[in-house]
Design a protein around this motif. Structure first.
Motif, PDB file in Angstrom:
ATOM      1  N   TYR A 298       0.832  -1.193   0.000  1.00 32.13           N
ATOM      2  CA  TYR A 298       0.000   0.000   0.000  1.00 32.13           C
ATOM      3  C   TYR A 298       0.869   1.245   0.000  1.00 32.13           C
ATOM      4  O   TYR A 298       2.049   1.199   0.364  1.00 32.13           O
ATOM      5  CB  TYR A 298      -0.959   0.018   1.198  1.00 32.13           C
TER       6      TYR A 298
ATOM      7  N   ILE B 127      -4.780   6.312   1.481  1.00 27.73           N
ATOM      8  CA  ILE B 127      -4.036   5.054   1.491  1.00 27.73           C
ATOM      9  C   ILE B 127      -4.532   4.213   0.319  1.00 27.73           C
ATOM     10  O   ILE B 127      -5.688   3.778   0.300  1.00 27.73           O
ATOM     11  CB  ILE B 127      -4.224   4.282   2.825  1.00 27.73           C
TER      12      ILE B 127
ATOM     13  N   VAL C 109       0.902   5.566   1.013  1.00 29.85           N
ATOM     14  CA  VAL C 109       0.271   6.576   1.852  1.00 29.85           C
ATOM     15  C   VAL C 109       0.580   7.960   1.289  1.00 29.85           C
ATOM     16  O   VAL C 109       1.748   8.297   1.061  1.00 29.85           O
ATOM     17  CB  VAL C 109       0.759   6.492   3.304  1.00 29.85           C
TER      18      VAL C 109
ATOM     19  N   SER D 210      -8.657   9.520   7.301  1.00 29.10           N
ATOM     20  CA  SER D 210      -8.025   8.586   6.372  1.00 29.10           C
ATOM     21  C   SER D 210      -9.063   7.997   5.437  1.00 29.10           C
ATOM     22  O   SER D 210     -10.154   7.600   5.859  1.00 29.10           O
ATOM     23  CB  SER D 210      -7.334   7.452   7.143  1.00 29.10           C
TER      24      SER D 210
ATOM     25  N   ILE E 117      -2.637   1.863  10.011  1.00 28.41           N
ATOM     26  CA  ILE E 117      -2.603   3.276   9.641  1.00 28.41           C
ATOM     27  C   ILE E 117      -3.539   4.143  10.461  1.00 28.41           C
ATOM     28  O   ILE E 117      -3.176   5.233  10.926  1.00 28.41           O
ATOM     29  CB  ILE E 117      -2.980   3.440   8.139  1.00 28.41           C
TER      30      ILE E 117
END
Length: 291
Positions: A58, A100, A60, A71, A133
């Protein structure tokens, strides 16, 4: 003769390397489209997390103005999908959100794993990233396969999902459609795209095996009343008016089954409605995110 054969093989290798090094592109990307950030292969923002039997990749992207630390997790489509197809969303959202972008298992830099694919497993992949996260409730935006995964995440982990946007994913029951993946035809649809994507994959030699598993999975999966009725968060369901993968009646069925749903149909567009008309898609999303 041997020398000539060696030269031909070397030339093919060189051409393949040149193709792989070209700017990362989404499937069927038009020549006039420029994507500046290599979403899905950006070393400066990339991370891995171990989710059961597979490493999930992933990236960010933090907003330029961090007054809003919410998020939002982005899930691309399946098979021909990749993180970079969500570039317009990431570009727009990262101005005010922490974005994300997840490469789902079997796509891009994420591993396939060793166990059969299920949406429970894919939902747990997403939750593993969310837990790494976001301590608070998260927002999910998913397209097609990514939207079905988002439905499952919201159903399994209602306390962790604030709201979600599902694009191109209606009611699905076995027999409603027949999915058949022909590896040669898929690879021939966009050879440069596949050259790049296979260069990212941890196990490109397993790609056809993965497609065979996904074919079985798609033809036996169910997303209907039991799943949709269990989703408690607000959901914006979006689809192209002419979507053949998620026909309009199936999208409306999903809308009617989800307790707290809104519906947005993008006129005169197909399955990838956000690539065909991003301004209209974005116009529907902005007020949903603000509420």
């Amino acid at each position: 003769m041997i020398s000539r054969l060696f030269m031909m093989l070397a030339l093919l290798h060189l051409v393949s390397n040149v193709q792989a090094q070209q700017p990362l592109r989404r499937a069927f990307q038009q020549e006039d489209v420029v994507i500046k950030t290599p979403y899905g292969n950006n070393p400066s923002t990339g991370h891995y997390v171990q989710s059961n039997d597979a490493k999930i990749y992933y990236e960010v992207y933090d907003g330029a103005t961090r007054g809003n630390k919410q998020s939002i997790f982005i899930l691309h489509g399946g098979i021909l999908g990749s993180t970079i197809e969500m570039a317009d969303f990431i570009d727009s959202l990262k101005q005010n959100f922490q974005v994300i972008a997840i490469s789902t298992r079997g796509h891009g830099k994420s591993e396939i794993g060793s166990l059969p694919i299920t949406y429970e497993k894919k939902a747990n992949d997403v939750m593993t990233v969310i837990n790494a996260i976001a301590p608070d409730k998260a927002i999910i935006l998913g397209f097609s396969d990514g939207a079905y995964t988002a439905y499952k995440v919201a159903s399994m982990y209602p306390e962790r999902i604030k709201k979600m946007i599902a694009i191109g994913a209606g009611e699905q029951i076995p027999g409603l459609r027949k999915v058949v993946f022909n590896p040669k035809e898929l690879l021939a649809l966009d050879p440069l795209y596949w050259t790049q994507q296979k260069a990212l994959m941890p196990q490109p030699q397993r790609l056809e095996e993965f497609w065979a598993g996904m074919e079985t999975f798609y033809n036996t999966m169910t997303a209907s009343k039991e799943l949709f009725a269990s989703i408690k968060c607000p959901v914006l369901i979006m689809a192209g008016e002419l979507d053949r993968n998620a026909p309009l009646p199936t999208v409306i069925n999903a809308y009617n089954m989800i307790p707290n749903a809104q519906l947005s149909i993008i006129p005169n567009t197909g399955h990838v409605c956000f690539l065909e008309n991003f301004p209209a898609t974005w116009t529907s999303i902005v007020p949903f995110l603000k509420n």
